[in-house]
Scaffold this active site. Structure first.
Site, PDB file in Angstrom:
ATOM      1  N   THR A  86     -22.225  -5.905 -20.395  1.00 45.60           N
ATOM      2  CA  THR A  86     -20.916  -5.426 -19.919  1.00 45.60           C
ATOM      3  C   THR A  86     -19.822  -6.284 -20.576  1.00 45.60           C
ATOM      4  OG1 THR A  86     -21.267  -6.823 -17.946  1.00 45.60           O
ATOM      5  CG2 THR A  86     -21.628  -4.466 -17.691  1.00 45.60           C
ATOM      6  N   THR A 122     -23.530  -7.511 -14.569  1.00 46.58           N
ATOM      7  CA  THR A 122     -22.323  -7.907 -13.835  1.00 46.58           C
ATOM      8  C   THR A 122     -21.300  -6.784 -13.965  1.00 46.58           C
ATOM      9  OG1 THR A 122     -22.815 -10.198 -14.380  1.00 46.58           O
ATOM     10  CG2 THR A 122     -20.559  -9.720 -13.679  1.00 46.58           C
ATOM     11  N   PHE A 252     -20.986 -29.073 -12.423  1.00 49.89           N
ATOM     12  CA  PHE A 252     -19.894 -28.410 -13.162  1.00 49.89           C
ATOM     13  C   PHE A 252     -18.627 -29.254 -13.179  1.00 49.89           C
ATOM     14  CE2 PHE A 252     -21.155 -24.277 -14.721  1.00 49.89           C
ATOM     15  CZ  PHE A 252     -22.441 -24.244 -14.222  1.00 49.89           C
ATOM     16  N   GLY A 256     -15.603 -31.539 -21.216  1.00 47.08           N
ATOM     17  CA  GLY A 256     -16.132 -31.235 -22.539  1.00 47.08           C
ATOM     18  C   GLY A 256     -15.286 -30.167 -23.200  1.00 47.08           C
ATOM     19  N   CYS A 263     -20.805 -15.108 -20.285  1.00 47.23           N
ATOM     20  CA  CYS A 263     -20.394 -14.712 -18.923  1.00 47.23           C
ATOM     21  C   CYS A 263     -19.003 -15.199 -18.509  1.00 47.23           C
ATOM     22  CB  CYS A 263     -21.435 -15.195 -17.923  1.00 47.23           C
ATOM     23  SG  CYS A 263     -23.019 -14.361 -18.134  1.00 47.23           S
ATOM     24  N   ARG A 331     -22.243 -16.399 -28.155  1.00 50.68           N
ATOM     25  CA  ARG A 331     -21.078 -15.682 -27.646  1.00 50.68           C
ATOM     26  C   ARG A 331     -20.037 -16.653 -27.060  1.00 50.68           C
ATOM     27  NH1 ARG A 331     -24.275 -10.853 -24.486  1.00 50.68           N
ATOM     28  NH2 ARG A 331     -25.825 -12.498 -24.249  1.00 50.68           N
TER      29      ARG A 331
HETATM   30  N1  LIG Z   1     -26.774 -13.788 -20.202  1.00 49.69           N
HETATM   31  C1  LIG Z   1     -26.653 -14.368 -19.022  1.00 49.69           C
HETATM   32  O1  LIG Z   1     -26.823 -15.584 -18.889  1.00 49.69           O
HETATM   33  C2  LIG Z   1     -26.328 -13.558 -17.794  1.00 49.69           C
HETATM   34  C3  LIG Z   1     -26.480 -14.118 -16.529  1.00 49.69           C
HETATM   35  C4  LIG Z   1     -26.182 -13.360 -15.420  1.00 49.69           C
HETATM   36  C5  LIG Z   1     -25.719 -12.064 -15.561  1.00 49.69           C
HETATM   37  N2  LIG Z   1     -25.558 -11.540 -16.815  1.00 49.69           N
HETATM   38  C6  LIG Z   1     -25.090 -10.158 -16.935  1.00 49.69           C
HETATM   39  O2  LIG Z   1     -26.235  -9.344 -17.185  1.00 49.69           O
HETATM   40  C7  LIG Z   1     -25.889  -8.270 -18.074  1.00 49.69           C
HETATM   41  C8  LIG Z   1     -26.767  -8.314 -19.300  1.00 49.69           C
HETATM   42  O3  LIG Z   1     -26.524  -9.515 -19.989  1.00 49.69           O
HETATM   43  P1  LIG Z   1     -27.449 -10.019 -21.195  1.00 49.69           P
HETATM   44  O4  LIG Z   1     -26.907 -11.316 -21.626  1.00 49.69           O
HETATM   45  O5  LIG Z   1     -28.863  -9.879 -20.804  1.00 49.69           O
HETATM   46  O6  LIG Z   1     -27.080  -8.888 -22.283  1.00 49.69           O
HETATM   47  P2  LIG Z   1     -27.737  -8.649 -23.740  1.00 49.69           P
HETATM   48  O7  LIG Z   1     -26.649  -8.166 -24.591  1.00 49.69           O
HETATM   49  O8  LIG Z   1     -28.527  -9.850 -24.130  1.00 49.69           O
HETATM   50  O9  LIG Z   1     -28.798  -7.476 -23.489  1.00 49.69           O
HETATM   51  C9  LIG Z   1     -28.449  -6.170 -23.157  1.00 49.69           C
HETATM   52  C10 LIG Z   1     -29.511  -5.241 -23.718  1.00 49.69           C
HETATM   53  O10 LIG Z   1     -29.315  -3.923 -23.212  1.00 49.69           O
HETATM   54  C11 LIG Z   1     -29.676  -2.993 -24.213  1.00 49.69           C
HETATM   55  N3  LIG Z   1     -29.115  -1.673 -23.872  1.00 49.69           N
HETATM   56  C12 LIG Z   1     -27.819  -1.302 -23.849  1.00 49.69           C
HETATM   57  N4  LIG Z   1     -27.704  -0.015 -23.451  1.00 49.69           N
HETATM   58  C13 LIG Z   1     -28.957   0.443 -23.211  1.00 49.69           C
HETATM   59  C14 LIG Z   1     -29.502   1.688 -22.774  1.00 49.69           C
HETATM   60  N5  LIG Z   1     -28.738   2.735 -22.465  1.00 49.69           N
HETATM   61  N6  LIG Z   1     -30.838   1.786 -22.661  1.00 49.69           N
HETATM   62  C15 LIG Z   1     -31.642   0.744 -22.949  1.00 49.69           C
HETATM   63  N7  LIG Z   1     -31.186  -0.458 -23.373  1.00 49.69           N
HETATM   64  C16 LIG Z   1     -29.859  -0.611 -23.496  1.00 49.69           C
HETATM   65  C17 LIG Z   1     -29.160  -3.621 -25.482  1.00 49.69           C
HETATM   66  O11 LIG Z   1     -29.789  -3.102 -26.623  1.00 49.69           O
HETATM   67  C18 LIG Z   1     -29.494  -5.110 -25.230  1.00 49.69           C
HETATM   68  O12 LIG Z   1     -30.761  -5.447 -25.747  1.00 49.69           O
HETATM   69  C19 LIG Z   1     -24.399  -8.440 -18.369  1.00 49.69           C
HETATM   70  O13 LIG Z   1     -23.661  -7.660 -17.469  1.00 49.69           O
HETATM   71  C20 LIG Z   1     -24.148  -9.913 -18.085  1.00 49.69           C
HETATM   72  O14 LIG Z   1     -22.825 -10.173 -17.720  1.00 49.69           O
HETATM   73  C21 LIG Z   1     -25.863 -12.253 -17.932  1.00 49.69           C
END
Ligand SMILES: NC(=O)c1ccc[n+]([C@@H]2O[C@H](COP(=O)([O-])OP(=O)(O)OC[C@H]3O[C@@H](n4cnc5c(N)ncnc54)[C@H](O)[C@@H]3O)[C@@H](O)[C@H]2O)c1
Length: 432
Positions: A86, A122, A252, A256, A263, A331
């Site tokens: 997202t 999220t 936290f 730094g 996020c 990112r």
């Molecule tokens: N990365 C973190 O540390 C973290 C922690 C908590 C919450 N989040 C939240 O979780 C969500 C995902 O984050 P992330 O870092 O895992 O993202 P990411 O970009 O690593 O992974 C998302 C995946 O979804 C796939 N995707 C997108 N549309 C799709 C569809 N229609 N069908 C199948 N696959 C699809 C993409 O190809 C990608 O591999 C976000 O909303 C983020 O804010 C992330």
């Protein structure tokens, strides 16, 4: 239970692997066929400590399946987690829900019996309502329930965070569905995780409010460190001193670089945009965003000062470029601003990151990836400790700066200023 994870990124793959490890059957779906092929070839597309072993074990046992065929995955599952990205919309800063709605539309096509559809991504308040309306256009409301179960894991610590979370938050008004989720998470609850249920919008907001609060803590101590630098106070003493107050807590509170990652920057922006839509001014979070932006510029200025404002032809070595250790995630990392900036000013840059070479810098002519600490530091004018990887914590700088003496800017306060001075090193850190 039979589960489907849509999106095999940091959240979907880690939680999918951990759910499988708890004995569930998990279909992991991604539309990125490269990722699915890698996973089916027993390769992990992301860097996350401990993940490879869990994925391998559960894949071989048949509890984890990887596919780009959403149909088969949805049909064979009872609980479907949406774990797609997202990101911010470029111009507005609000969350781009394109992937979430796309996933919801695809799920809708294959609902063959009652499904619990969970947003783990999220998403802003009211997204659950929108997903529900979208699916209800074509499917009877009795065939599905849309709930929220935000994820709090941290990259680099994701397995531990999933297995030992402080809390599991579920948002729904449907008691039966809440019970299903509670039993899915039962093994973690038994180990001490708190299970908290509220309504759907409440759970959606909890996630954003948590991230914004943590971002505030970071920006707060970063600003305090600026004052420490002017007044001869050690910011670490201040962190300990205030963190000992249980109302504040010590985590936290390490000064730094600006906060980065996938996020905090996007979620702080998105919550203020959502609040604006509801005619609510989240002024504190807005100033945190501003403060974080300034932080990046302030650190650039600090580097310029260390190099007496002469950047052209200066050799700068970066130790670490990811936004934090134990991840390959770039990112919103401070290095994405710093390296191109100094490159543009004529600097020659070496960088080393234990998670490997970065595509983000591959088009920059005078930016070179090195394979280790030694070759990064060789013949440099300045070394910047950018990321707190374990292997950067005990470097013999005296030895490696023998050939050519370099300055050190430790943006993570990994070394003692007194010890560095004793060794005759020119050492700068944050708030000390
Ligand atoms: N990365 C973190 O540390 C973290 C922690 C908590 C919450 N989040 C939240 O979780 C969500 C995902 O984050 P992330 O870092 O895992 O993202 P990411 O970009 O690593 O992974 C998302 C995946 O979804 C796939 N995707 C997108 N549309 C799709 C569809 N229609 N069908 C199948 N696959 C699809 C993409 O190809 C990608 O591999 C976000 O909303 C983020 O804010 C992330």
């Amino acid at each position: 239970m039979k589960i489907c994870m849509i999106g095999t990124g940091y959240v979907g793959l880690v939680s999918g692997a951990c759910f499988a490890d708890l004995g569930n059957t998990v279909w992991c779906v991604d539309k990125n066929i490269k990722k699915i092929n890698l996973l089916n070839a027993n390769k992990i597309p992301i860097f996350e400590p401990g993940l490879q072993e869990i994925v391998q074990k559960n894949y071989l046992s048949g509890r984890m399946k990887f596919t780009n065929d959403l149909k088969i995955a949805v049909k064979n599952s009872d609980i479907i987690f949406i774990c797609v990205g997202t990101p911010n919309l470029k111009n507005s800063g609000s969350a781009n829900l394109k992937y979430v709605f796309q996933a919801a539309k695809e799920i809708r096509k294959y609902i063959n019996k009652f499904k619990i559809i969970v947003t783990k991504s999220t998403v802003p308040i009211t997204t659950g309502d929108k997903i529900e309306n979208l699916i209800a256009k074509k499917k009877n409301k009795k065939m599905f329930e849309v709930i929220s179960n935000p994820e709090f894991l941290r990259e680099g610590e994701a397995i531990r965070d999933f297995r030992f979370p402080d809390r599991i938050v579920v948002g729904s008004n449907n008691k039966k569905v809440i019970k299903r989720l509670e039993s899915l998470y039962e093994p973690l609850i038994k180990k001490g995780a708190k299970f908290f249920s509220t309504n759907r919008r409440g759970a959606e907001l909890i996630k954003y409010a948590s991230n914004a609060f943590l971002a505030t803590k970071i920006s707060y101590i970063n600003e305090i460190s600026n004052l420490c630098e002017k007044t001869g106070v050690n910011v670490e003493d201040v962190s300990i001193g205030i963190g000992l107050d249980q109302r504040i807590g010590s985590r936290f509170l390490r000064a730094g670089p600006a906060y980065g990652g996938s996020c905090f920057p996007k979620d702080t922006k998105a919550i203020t945009v959502t609040a604006d839509k509801f005619k609510t001014n989240l002024s504190i979070i807005k100033s945190v965003i501003k403060s974080n932006k300034n932080r990046r510029l302030l650190l650039i200025k600090r580097v310029e000062k260390i190099l007496s404002n002469k950047i052209k032809n200066k050799k700068i070595g970066f130790l670490g470029v990811t936004f934090k250790p134990n991840t390959d995630d770039m990112r919103q990392s401070t290095s994405l601003l710093m390296i191109p900036y100094f490159h543009k000013k004529g600097a020659i840059i070496n960088y080393y990151d234990p998670s490997g070479r970065k595509n983000e810098f591959s088009n920059l002519k005078n930016v070179f990836f090195c394979n280790n600490i030694m070759s990064t530091c060789k013949d440099m004018d300045l070394i910047i400790i950018h990321t707190e990887w374990e292997e950067f914590k005990a470097i013999d700088f005296k030895k490696i700066s023998k050939r050519r003496k370099f300055k050190i800017f430790d943006m993570r306060n990994l070394y003692s200023p007194e010890n560095m001075k004793k060794q005759g090193l020119i050492y700068h850190s944050i708030g000390r």
